[in-house]
Design an enzyme around this catalytic site. Structure first.
Site, PDB file in Angstrom:
ATOM      1  N   LYS A   2      24.989   9.868  52.550  1.00  0.00           N
ATOM      2  CA  LYS A   2      25.286  11.149  53.184  1.00  0.00           C
ATOM      3  C   LYS A   2      26.234  10.947  54.371  1.00  0.00           C
ATOM      4  O   LYS A   2      27.228  11.630  54.517  1.00  0.00           O
ATOM      5  CB  LYS A   2      23.981  11.816  53.627  1.00  0.00           C
ATOM      6  CG  LYS A   2      24.185  13.151  54.289  1.00  0.00           C
ATOM      7  CD  LYS A   2      22.868  13.826  54.627  1.00  0.00           C
ATOM      8  CE  LYS A   2      23.140  15.064  55.478  1.00  0.00           C
ATOM      9  NZ  LYS A   2      21.932  15.758  55.882  1.00  0.00           N
ATOM     10  N   GLU A  24      23.242  -0.844  55.583  1.00  0.00           N
ATOM     11  CA  GLU A  24      22.889  -1.540  54.334  1.00  0.00           C
ATOM     12  C   GLU A  24      23.854  -1.149  53.213  1.00  0.00           C
ATOM     13  O   GLU A  24      24.344  -1.997  52.459  1.00  0.00           O
ATOM     14  CB  GLU A  24      21.453  -1.176  53.909  1.00  0.00           C
ATOM     15  CG  GLU A  24      20.367  -1.654  54.854  1.00  0.00           C
ATOM     16  CD  GLU A  24      20.075  -0.690  56.006  1.00  0.00           C
ATOM     17  OE1 GLU A  24      20.936   0.174  56.318  1.00  0.00           O
ATOM     18  OE2 GLU A  24      18.995  -0.802  56.607  1.00  0.00           O
ATOM     19  N   GLY A  26      18.689  14.093  53.443  1.00  0.00           N
ATOM     20  CA  GLY A  26      18.808  12.894  52.600  1.00  0.00           C
ATOM     21  C   GLY A  26      17.719  12.813  51.535  1.00  0.00           C
ATOM     22  O   GLY A  26      17.990  12.595  50.353  1.00  0.00           O
ATOM     23  N   ARG A  27      16.469  13.008  51.940  1.00  0.00           N
ATOM     24  CA  ARG A  27      15.365  12.845  50.983  1.00  0.00           C
ATOM     25  C   ARG A  27      15.201  14.063  50.075  1.00  0.00           C
ATOM     26  O   ARG A  27      14.294  14.110  49.255  1.00  0.00           O
ATOM     27  CB  ARG A  27      14.074  12.499  51.710  1.00  0.00           C
ATOM     28  CG  ARG A  27      13.675  13.469  52.799  1.00  0.00           C
ATOM     29  CD  ARG A  27      12.603  12.879  53.714  1.00  0.00           C
ATOM     30  NE  ARG A  27      12.336  13.721  54.870  1.00  0.00           N
ATOM     31  CZ  ARG A  27      13.018  13.694  56.003  1.00  0.00           C
ATOM     32  NH1 ARG A  27      14.029  12.860  56.137  1.00  0.00           N
ATOM     33  NH2 ARG A  27      12.717  14.477  57.008  1.00  0.00           N
ATOM     34  N   GLU A  84       8.504  10.380  55.660  1.00  0.00           N
ATOM     35  CA  GLU A  84       9.653  10.583  56.555  1.00  0.00           C
ATOM     36  C   GLU A  84       9.705  12.048  57.004  1.00  0.00           C
ATOM     37  O   GLU A  84      10.241  12.372  58.060  1.00  0.00           O
ATOM     38  CB  GLU A  84      10.970  10.176  55.862  1.00  0.00           C
ATOM     39  CG  GLU A  84      12.089   9.889  56.859  1.00  0.00           C
ATOM     40  CD  GLU A  84      13.365   9.344  56.224  1.00  0.00           C
ATOM     41  OE1 GLU A  84      14.072  10.090  55.547  1.00  0.00           O
ATOM     42  OE2 GLU A  84      13.658   8.134  56.410  1.00  0.00           O
ATOM     43  N   HIS A 115      -7.059  -1.803  37.435  1.00  0.00           N
ATOM     44  CA  HIS A 115      -7.464  -3.209  37.406  1.00  0.00           C
ATOM     45  C   HIS A 115      -7.088  -3.915  38.702  1.00  0.00           C
ATOM     46  O   HIS A 115      -6.979  -5.134  38.749  1.00  0.00           O
ATOM     47  CB  HIS A 115      -6.829  -3.900  36.197  1.00  0.00           C
ATOM     48  CG  HIS A 115      -7.310  -3.297  34.911  1.00  0.00           C
ATOM     49  ND1 HIS A 115      -8.449  -3.726  34.272  1.00  0.00           N
ATOM     50  CD2 HIS A 115      -6.852  -2.233  34.202  1.00  0.00           C
ATOM     51  CE1 HIS A 115      -8.650  -2.979  33.193  1.00  0.00           C
ATOM     52  NE2 HIS A 115      -7.690  -2.056  33.139  1.00  0.00           N
ATOM     53  N   LYS A 128      17.210   0.968  64.040  1.00  0.00           N
ATOM     54  CA  LYS A 128      18.644   0.811  63.722  1.00  0.00           C
ATOM     55  C   LYS A 128      19.394   0.366  64.971  1.00  0.00           C
ATOM     56  O   LYS A 128      20.249  -0.525  64.923  1.00  0.00           O
ATOM     57  CB  LYS A 128      19.235   2.140  63.251  1.00  0.00           C
ATOM     58  CG  LYS A 128      18.779   2.587  61.883  1.00  0.00           C
ATOM     59  CD  LYS A 128      19.555   3.851  61.482  1.00  0.00           C
ATOM     60  CE  LYS A 128      18.940   4.530  60.286  1.00  0.00           C
ATOM     61  NZ  LYS A 128      19.546   5.810  59.958  1.00  0.00           N
TER      62      LYS A 128
HETATM   63  O1  F6P Z   1      17.284   5.721  57.817  1.00  0.00           O
HETATM   64  C1  F6P Z   1      16.771   6.833  57.168  1.00  0.00           C
HETATM   65  C2  F6P Z   1      17.840   7.613  56.478  1.00  0.00           C
HETATM   66  O2  F6P Z   1      18.610   8.301  57.394  1.00  0.00           O
HETATM   67  C3  F6P Z   1      17.247   8.545  55.435  1.00  0.00           C
HETATM   68  O3  F6P Z   1      16.800   9.726  55.947  1.00  0.00           O
HETATM   69  C4  F6P Z   1      18.365   8.656  54.468  1.00  0.00           C
HETATM   70  O4  F6P Z   1      17.917   9.136  53.237  1.00  0.00           O
HETATM   71  C5  F6P Z   1      18.826   7.220  54.415  1.00  0.00           C
HETATM   72  O5  F6P Z   1      18.702   6.764  55.738  1.00  0.00           O
HETATM   73  C6  F6P Z   1      20.222   6.998  53.901  1.00  0.00           C
HETATM   74  O6  F6P Z   1      21.189   7.653  54.668  1.00  0.00           O
HETATM   75  P1  F6P Z   1      22.646   7.866  54.118  1.00  0.00           P
HETATM   76  O7  F6P Z   1      22.566   8.681  52.888  1.00  0.00           O
HETATM   77  O8  F6P Z   1      23.392   8.569  55.210  1.00  0.00           O
HETATM   78  O9  F6P Z   1      23.225   6.509  53.835  1.00  0.00           O
END
Ligand code: F6P
Length: 542
Positions: free
Chosen positions: A206, A212, A267-268, A353, A384, A507
């Site tokens: 987003k 990452e 995002g979620r 979240e 199990h 972060k």
């Molecule tokens: O660190 C959490 C977060 O901001 C989530 O809410 C989001 O889904 C994820 O990181 C990824 O963010 P982006 O889509 O901006 O890479």
């Protein structure tokens, strides 16, 4: 005490809990043969049986009064109508517009958002068609046969979960992988299966700034350029999905290859947007549209059904009941279908979240618990492993058992066993096995020392969710069901379910430590002794 815990509806539930405790579910079923008819709902291809919960008619009445007191219907309206209900980020919450399958407009800040949504869906459709028909080819003219989606959190969990859930709908000849971990092994493991000439990378973020994702994208680009040797070939192999078009273009993605979404999509909650592109490439756009249809059907149910018969509302209120009035601190999700294996992981982000907050909408620290710990895994395997604790442990752990009715297939003996286990567990959790039953089973050689170990207290609450079948439509409805459940709980707890400030500190500190680890002139002295020791240990091992 806060306004919520002092409120009449809350206090009534506190007294009610004392009055009905301990509730004997077996006795409730015996005295009321119509219990399951009263305590079940069917909507959008999902049947919810919530009769095996520690509730009476009065409990439900009390919980519904709490929902009314917290103005749930007003908040629901505000969300669907694009009001800025995510106040800490000054954003509307309009993921429901992404799956609005009607011709009705949806306004945000005076503008209908539907034309833009439809335009992106149309672009996704033609792109999927181009890839599937081999009109879109790699830099050596070969068709694309592999999609690698790079993203994390909401830009990863939804598409990955849905891709697994909808495996039988996969377009032949396309393999799809999802990479999220900044640990290089994640990407490297995937790249071993990829040919740079036939691989398409979808960079899903987003913000287009997430560490990452950007590092994985860099590594993917380097891997690709090592073979293709020319920047111009990137355009055929890298597309982006983002609310930050400028960022994606500045990164080097061809402007025509950026699929957009908007800041009013959390995002979620973004699976329904272009974030679903890797899924659409994997299952085909018509199936992706069916996913939207299923979610829309659940939206309609949520929006238009009285609270007492409203599936997301009931699920949410039951969660509140256990969490705030019965002392349950977690909630376990137990899908029985193999293809739903990633559902618990997906719901962890969606729920925790969203509702893992201790400051309410008015800026006050809450004096009640919010956001239970969500956990779980495939029910059959969990039987199990940790079902022991759910059946006989000391904690109250409400559960959702989920089964999509298996289709007739050559494995029907296995599928019947799966269904039998699913039903048996919900019965066992509810009825337990009392001391007399244990003794009777052991007759004539009753081992008194063993008897207490074989007793099951029962009264362990569960919801059973039966999907007509597992297809894009029912999956869409299931996901939307949980989204709305989380929203309702946020309303009850008076928290903003749509921000996530709690992820920021890690972060921020991560950036400082990264500098220290990569640049020896950077000081590590500002850290506490534990952090300092870890930094030194890692620096010496580099
Ligand atoms: O660190 C959490 C977060 O901001 C989530 O809410 C989001 O889904 C994820 O990181 C990824 O963010 P982006 O889509 O901006 O890479």
């Amino acid at each position: 005490m806060s306004t919520l815990t002092e409120s009449p509806a809350w206090q009534a539930l506190v007294s009610h809990k004392q009055a009905i405790h301990p509730l004997d579910l077996r006795a409730e079923f015996r005295s009321d043969p119509g219990r399951v008819e009263r305590f079940s709902i069917e909507a959008a291809g999902i049947f919810l049986d919530y009769s095996k919960n520690l509730i009476t008619n009065e409990t439900l009445k009390g919980l519904l009064a709490l929902a009314t007191q917290q103005q749930l219907e007003v908040w629901r309206q505000r969300m669907f109508e694009g009001e800025v209900i995510n106040t800490t980020e000054q954003r509307a919450v309009l993921h429901t517009a992404l799956r609005n399958r009607s011709d009705q407009p949806v306004y945000y800040a005076g503008q209908d958002v539907m034309p833009d949504i439809r335009a992106v869906l149309a672009r996704m459709k033609s792109f999927c068609h181009a890839v599937h028909s081999h009109e879109w080819r790699g830099y050596t003219g070969q068709p694309i046969d592999t999609i690698v989606s790079i993203g994390i959190g909401g830009s990863y969990l939804g598409p990955k979960m849905a891709h697994s859930a909808l495996k039988p709908f996969t377009v032949p000849g396309i393999g799809t992988y999802f990479v999220s971990n900044v640990d290089a092994d994640d990407l490297q493991d995937v790249l071993q299966n990829c040919n740079p000439e036939t691989t398409l990378f979808v960079i899903a973020s987003k913000t287009f700034t997430t560490q990452e994702t950007m590092l994985n994208a860099d590594a993917a680009k380097a891997w690709f350029l090592a073979s293709s040797c020319d920047q111009k070939h990137l355009a055929k192999h890298f597309v982006a999905v983002s609310a930050n078009r400028e960022g994606a273009v500045a990164y080097g993605i061809d402007n025509a290859c950026v699929f957009e979404f908007w800041d009013w999509v959390g995002g979620r909650y973004s699976l329904w947007s272009a974030i679903g592109l890797p899924l659409a490439l994997s299952i085909g756009m018509s199936h992706f549209e069916q996913l939207l249809e299923g979610a829309y059907a659940m939206d309609q149910h949520f929006m238009n059904t009285p609270l007492a018969d409203n599936m997301p509302v009931i699920l949410a209120l039951l969660g509140v009941w256990y969490h705030n009035f019965c002392g349950a601190s977690s909630h376990v999700v137990l899908p029985y279908n193999q293809h739903l294996q990633f559902l618990p992981e997906y719901l962890q982000q969606q729920d925790m979240e969203s509702n893992g907050k201790s400051i309410d909408r008015d800026g006050h620290t809450v004096d009640y618990t919010t956001g239970p710990v969500i956990w779980g895994s495939l029910g059959s395997n969990a039987q199990h492993a940790y079902y022991q604790l759910i059946h006989q442990g000391t904690q109250l752990i409400p559960s959702d058992l989920i089964l999509a009715i298996p289709s007739e297939s050559e494995h029907s003996e296995q599928q019947v066993a799966l269904a039998a286990n699913f039903i048996a567990q919900s019965e066992a959790l509810m009825r337990g096995k009392n001391i007399d039953e244990v003794r009777r089973e052991m007759e004539p050689d009753i081992d008194e020392a063993l008897v207490p170990h074989k007793v099951f207290a029962g009264n362990r609450p569960s919801n059973t969710l039966l999907l007509d079948t597992l297809n894009p439509k029912t999956l869409g409805a299931l996901i939307a069901l949980y989204e709305h459940k989380v929203f309702v709980q946020g309303v009850i707890w008076n928290i903003n379910s749509f921000d996530q400030w709690g992820v920021e500190l890690g972060k921020q500190l991560g950036k400082t430590i990264l500098k220290t680890l990569t640049d020896t002139s950077n000081s590590h002295h500002s850290h506490d002794s534990s952090t300092k020791a870890l930094i030194l240990r890692l620096m010496n091992k580099k």
